[in-house]
Structure formats: C-alpha cells, structure tokens
Design a protein around this motif. Structure first.
Motif, mmCIF file in Angstrom:
data_model
loop_
_atom_site.group_PDB
_atom_site.id
_atom_site.type_symbol
_atom_site.label_atom_id
_atom_site.label_comp_id
_atom_site.label_asym_id
_atom_site.label_seq_id
_atom_site.Cartn_x
_atom_site.Cartn_y
_atom_site.Cartn_z
ATOM 1 N N VAL A 1 16.872 2.683 -4.109
ATOM 2 C CA VAL A 1 17.147 2.929 -2.694
ATOM 3 C C VAL A 1 17.484 1.593 -2.049
ATOM 4 O O VAL A 1 16.605 0.765 -1.814
ATOM 5 C CB VAL A 1 15.934 3.545 -1.960
ATOM 6 C CG1 VAL A 1 16.293 3.877 -0.516
ATOM 7 C CG2 VAL A 1 15.419 4.794 -2.660
ATOM 8 N N GLY A 2 18.756 1.346 -1.820
ATOM 9 C CA GLY A 2 19.158 0.105 -1.156
ATOM 10 C C GLY A 2 19.539 -0.985 -2.145
ATOM 11 O O GLY A 2 19.597 -0.762 -3.356
ATOM 12 N N HIS A 3 19.797 -2.170 -1.615
ATOM 13 C CA HIS A 3 20.268 -3.283 -2.452
ATOM 14 C C HIS A 3 19.855 -4.590 -1.793
ATOM 15 O O HIS A 3 19.349 -4.588 -0.665
ATOM 16 C CB HIS A 3 21.789 -3.217 -2.591
ATOM 17 C CG HIS A 3 22.481 -3.373 -1.269
ATOM 18 N ND1 HIS A 3 22.757 -4.600 -0.720
ATOM 19 C CD2 HIS A 3 22.902 -2.456 -0.369
ATOM 20 C CE1 HIS A 3 23.333 -4.429 0.464
ATOM 21 N NE2 HIS A 3 23.426 -3.143 0.701
ATOM 22 N N VAL B 1 10.873 5.446 2.674
ATOM 23 C CA VAL B 1 9.960 6.256 1.862
ATOM 24 C C VAL B 1 8.713 6.639 2.658
ATOM 25 O O VAL B 1 8.080 5.788 3.284
ATOM 26 C CB VAL B 1 9.518 5.480 0.592
ATOM 27 C CG1 VAL B 1 8.623 6.345 -0.281
ATOM 28 C CG2 VAL B 1 10.731 5.009 -0.199
ATOM 29 N N ARG B 2 8.379 7.912 2.643
ATOM 30 C CA ARG B 2 7.132 8.390 3.261
ATOM 31 C C ARG B 2 6.243 9.001 2.197
ATOM 32 O O ARG B 2 6.716 9.751 1.344
ATOM 33 C CB ARG B 2 7.437 9.498 4.291
ATOM 34 C CG ARG B 2 7.933 8.995 5.613
ATOM 35 C CD ARG B 2 8.067 10.165 6.582
ATOM 36 N NE ARG B 2 6.771 10.768 6.892
ATOM 37 C CZ ARG B 2 6.639 11.901 7.589
ATOM 38 N NH1 ARG B 2 7.710 12.558 8.006
ATOM 39 N NH2 ARG B 2 5.447 12.388 7.860
ATOM 40 N N HIS B 3 4.959 8.685 2.237
ATOM 41 C CA HIS B 3 4.013 9.254 1.265
ATOM 42 C C HIS B 3 3.336 10.470 1.886
ATOM 43 O O HIS B 3 2.716 10.369 2.934
ATOM 44 C CB HIS B 3 2.962 8.212 0.885
ATOM 45 C CG HIS B 3 3.568 6.944 0.359
ATOM 46 N ND1 HIS B 3 4.213 6.896 -0.854
ATOM 47 C CD2 HIS B 3 3.659 5.708 0.896
ATOM 48 C CE1 HIS B 3 4.667 5.659 -1.043
ATOM 49 N NE2 HIS B 3 4.349 4.928 0.011
ATOM 50 N N LEU B 4 3.460 11.618 1.219
ATOM 51 C CA LEU B 4 2.983 12.865 1.813
ATOM 52 C C LEU B 4 1.955 13.570 0.949
ATOM 53 O O LEU B 4 1.660 14.740 1.166
ATOM 54 C CB LEU B 4 4.152 13.835 2.019
ATOM 55 C CG LEU B 4 5.362 13.324 2.796
ATOM 56 C CD1 LEU B 4 6.472 14.343 2.718
ATOM 57 C CD2 LEU B 4 4.990 13.068 4.241
ATOM 58 N N VAL C 1 12.411 1.078 -5.576
ATOM 59 C CA VAL C 1 11.183 1.235 -4.799
ATOM 60 C C VAL C 1 10.228 2.164 -5.549
ATOM 61 O O VAL C 1 10.646 3.161 -6.125
ATOM 62 C CB VAL C 1 11.465 1.773 -3.375
ATOM 63 C CG1 VAL C 1 12.360 0.822 -2.597
ATOM 64 C CG2 VAL C 1 12.105 3.154 -3.426
ATOM 65 N N PRO C 2 8.928 1.798 -5.582
ATOM 66 C CA PRO C 2 7.952 2.630 -6.284
ATOM 67 C C PRO C 2 7.770 3.969 -5.562
ATOM 68 O O PRO C 2 7.746 4.007 -4.329
ATOM 69 C CB PRO C 2 6.661 1.812 -6.236
ATOM 70 C CG PRO C 2 6.891 0.726 -5.249
ATOM 71 C CD PRO C 2 8.331 0.613 -4.952
ATOM 72 N N ILE C 3 7.641 5.032 -6.321
ATOM 73 C CA ILE C 3 7.409 6.348 -5.729
ATOM 74 C C ILE C 3 6.336 7.091 -6.498
ATOM 75 O O ILE C 3 6.004 6.731 -7.625
ATOM 76 C CB ILE C 3 8.679 7.225 -5.744
ATOM 77 C CG1 ILE C 3 9.300 7.269 -7.140
ATOM 78 C CG2 ILE C 3 9.683 6.750 -4.728
ATOM 79 C CD1 ILE C 3 9.722 8.633 -7.570
ATOM 80 N N GLN C 4 5.796 8.113 -5.862
ATOM 81 C CA GLN C 4 4.889 9.027 -6.544
ATOM 82 C C GLN C 4 5.199 10.446 -6.117
ATOM 83 O O GLN C 4 5.932 10.674 -5.153
ATOM 84 C CB GLN C 4 3.443 8.650 -6.253
ATOM 85 C CG GLN C 4 3.187 8.332 -4.798
ATOM 86 C CD GLN C 4 1.852 7.667 -4.586
ATOM 87 O OE1 GLN C 4 0.848 8.154 -5.085
ATOM 88 N NE2 GLN C 4 1.817 6.580 -3.855
ATOM 89 N N LYS C 5 4.639 11.381 -6.857
ATOM 90 C CA LYS C 5 4.808 12.796 -6.564
ATOM 91 C C LYS C 5 4.455 13.051 -5.095
ATOM 92 O O LYS C 5 3.463 12.531 -4.604
ATOM 93 C CB LYS C 5 3.848 13.569 -7.479
ATOM 94 C CG LYS C 5 4.258 14.968 -7.772
ATOM 95 C CD LYS C 5 3.362 15.549 -8.852
ATOM 96 C CE LYS C 5 3.349 17.063 -8.677
ATOM 97 N NZ LYS C 5 2.737 17.769 -9.787
ATOM 98 N N GLY C 6 5.267 13.829 -4.419
ATOM 99 C CA GLY C 6 4.973 14.149 -3.023
ATOM 100 C C GLY C 6 5.578 13.170 -2.028
ATOM 101 O O GLY C 6 5.383 13.324 -0.834
ATOM 102 N N ASP C 7 6.318 12.173 -2.489
ATOM 103 C CA ASP C 7 6.986 11.259 -1.557
ATOM 104 C C ASP C 7 8.254 11.894 -1.009
ATOM 105 O O ASP C 7 8.840 12.792 -1.624
ATOM 106 C CB ASP C 7 7.344 9.937 -2.248
ATOM 107 C CG ASP C 7 6.143 9.015 -2.400
ATOM 108 O OD1 ASP C 7 5.061 9.371 -1.902
ATOM 109 O OD2 ASP C 7 6.295 7.945 -3.028
#
Ligand code: ZN
Length: 325
Positions: free
Chosen positions: A140-142, A237-240, A166-172
């Motif tokens: 996401v982005g540069h 990124v939003r963590h949900l 960017v780091p992500i997890q399930k539900g983001d």
C-alpha cells in the motif's frame, strides 16, 4: 412501495446473485472450501459476488427476476435501486483469493479513466481482510518523494526501495484511493468493495511468465497516475478485529461508497432506507425476515425494503453508494 393487485403494499424481494468466478495466474482453490462455491478450476482468483460489468455480469437467483442479469435489472427496474441516476450499477463486490502475489498496480481516477479509457469509471476500492498468513503484509503506497524519483526507481527496477509493505492481520480494513500503488500478497483472502470499473495499470509483475510470456505492463500510465508522495500508511489501514457485536459499524464513507460491518449474535433490526444495500455473508448462518442466509451468499436488499430483521450468527459486510441525503 410496490402494490399488489389489491393495491396492498408489498415488500420488494431480496435479490440473491449467482457469482461469476475468474481464473487467474495467481488464483487458487480455497474459496470452494471456505464458502462452498463450485469453482471452475484450481486457479480461481476472484468471485464477482455482486457485479454488473461487461467482464462479469451476475444473474439473479430465484424470485421474479430469476436468471436476469444485474445490468438489465439496473436498466429496466431502476426503482429497485432508489431511482438512482447513472448508466451502470455503481459498485462491484469481489472476493479475491491470492495463492500467489498479485501484480503491483495502480488505478486511475474518474477524470483520467474517462479521458484515456473510453469513458470508463476510475477505480477506488477497499479491502476487508478475510484471511491472511501470520505476519502478512500488503503493498500500500510507495517511498518515492518526487515523480522524478518514482520514474527512476521504476525504470531501474528498484522495487525493494520503492514498494511500501504494511503489516496486516485478519479483520483489517484498507482503503485504496486512485493513484495508490497496491498489491494483494500470497495467502491473503480479501473482500473487495470497489467502483464498477476494471481499469488496472500494472507496474510490476515480479517478472512472471504466463504461457511463456510476461503479462503486459502499463508503466507510463502508472507513472502518470501514481500519487507522489503516497498517503501516510497509518491513514490507510484500520484494525477491526474487536468490533462490538450486534452493531452496524460504518468502515468508510468516501465519495463512491459507504461500507458497513455487522457481527451478529442474536437479532438485529434496522430500516433499509438506502437506495440499495449490497450484502455479503462472510461467516455464519441466519436469516433476514425469515429467509435463510448462509456463508458465501451475496445479495442486494432493494430500495424501500423497509424493516429488516436479521437473526442468527452472521458476519456481514454491506455497502451502498454515498448519496447526499
Ligand atoms: Zn486494485
């Protein structure tokens, strides 16, 4: 409200869709297991759950419009969509299963797409992460500071310096505005809500070959479309993961769509007062006004549907257009 032959008001029917599946070089077979879909093959990358696009036009399943294409329903029964204006159904809902990395890409905005892509819409999209490996990242982005630097890094193939992961997890949940360099990475499964457009500029495809040939790249269009500098990663990124149950949460409101999430355990009542409401059932089993809903189904709740009672254990993502009220 619709009237029956005795002039009594009748509630319009739910519009269930038959998804269209797309084979992709980077696709897999996981959606069969996850959602019970009958896939065309073991490299299925996309399920177009709610789609009225020339490259994929879902049909309605059951009811009085059984077998009709969503695009024809939009053209001939605009009252089901709140009499919205526009020459095409505005949104496209997909599940994406990336067995391999997707190409690194960017989408144009409306103005650029209209000018250079035969009047197509631009593409703003957003992702809800259904599943991903531990320690997964998305592109996401540069990191280029100026367009000149962007050009240089692309032409010299300095991808590691350019690409922001960017780091992500399930539900983001991630919003991808036009001009944002982005890519879904291997192992991620995503529900995508997007403008109804299929215009993608591929910047880099990891030098992969399909049938012995590299896929076409669109380097110059990409360089012209990419926003420089990129938006801050934290703004994307939003963590949900821990959303409160039995509440209708708005995940985003941008000029093209509003996206909502509901984690239901029990029952929830609301009034469907949007021009239409797209719903994808991500998990669970339940019902809507007594009609069964199950994991993997995609439906549209039409205009003037009114009172809706959801029951059961359901994880839903819903979307509609953003119209000034
Ligand atoms: Zn995209």
């Amino acid at each position: 409200m619709l009237l029956d032959t005795n002039q009594n008001e009748v509630q319009p029917q739910l519009l269930f869709l038959n998804p269209i599946f797309k084979e992709m070089v980077w696709g897999g077979a996981r959606m069969a297991e996850q959602f019970g879909y009958e896939l065309p093959g073991t490299d299925t990358g996309e399920c177009w759950g709610i789609a009225a696009h020339p490259n994929g036009d879902d049909t309605i399943r059951g009811g009085i419009y059984d077998g009709m294409k969503l695009s024809s329903l939009w053209n001939t029964h605009r009252e089901l969509f709140g009499n919205l204006e526009g020459d095409r159904f505005p949104l496209l809902i997909k599940i994406i299963d990336a067995k391999e990395n997707l190409s690194i890409q960017v989408h144009p905005d409306d103005a650029r797409a209209a000018r250079y892509e035969n009047g197509s819409l631009g593409k703003t999209e957003c992702w809800y992460v259904l599943d991903c490996p531990k320690d997964a990242t998305l592109v996401v982005g540069h990191y280029a500071k100026t367009r000149e630097e962007l050009k240089q890094m692309i032409h010299e193939g300095r991808w590691n310096e350019l690409i922001r992961e960017v780091p992500i997890q399930k539900g983001d949940f991630i919003q991808i505005d036009p001009g944002t360099v982005h890519a879904i990475t291997a192992g991620c499964m995503i529900l995508e809500t997007q403008q109804n457009s299929d215009i993608t500029y591929r910047v880099y495809d990891y030098d992969r070959l399909t049938d012995g040939k590299p896929r076409e790249l669109h380097v110059e269009q990409s360089i012209a479309s990419i926003l420089v500098p990129a938006k801050n990663a934290d703004d994307s990124v939003r963590h949900l993961a821990n959303l409160a149950q039995n509440e209708w949460h708005e995940l985003i409101a941008c000029p093209y769509y509003r996206v909502f999430k509901l984690n239901l355990n029990g029952s929830y009542e609301m009034n469907q007062s949007y021009p239409f409401l797209n719903v994808s059932v991500l998990n669970g089993n339940g019902s809507l006004n007594g009609q069964p809903l199950k994991k993997g189904e995609h439906l549209i709740i039409p205009a003037k549907y009114g009172k809706m009672k959801l029951e059961g254990e359901l994880e839903l993502v819903a979307s509609t257009v953003n119209v000034a009220s």
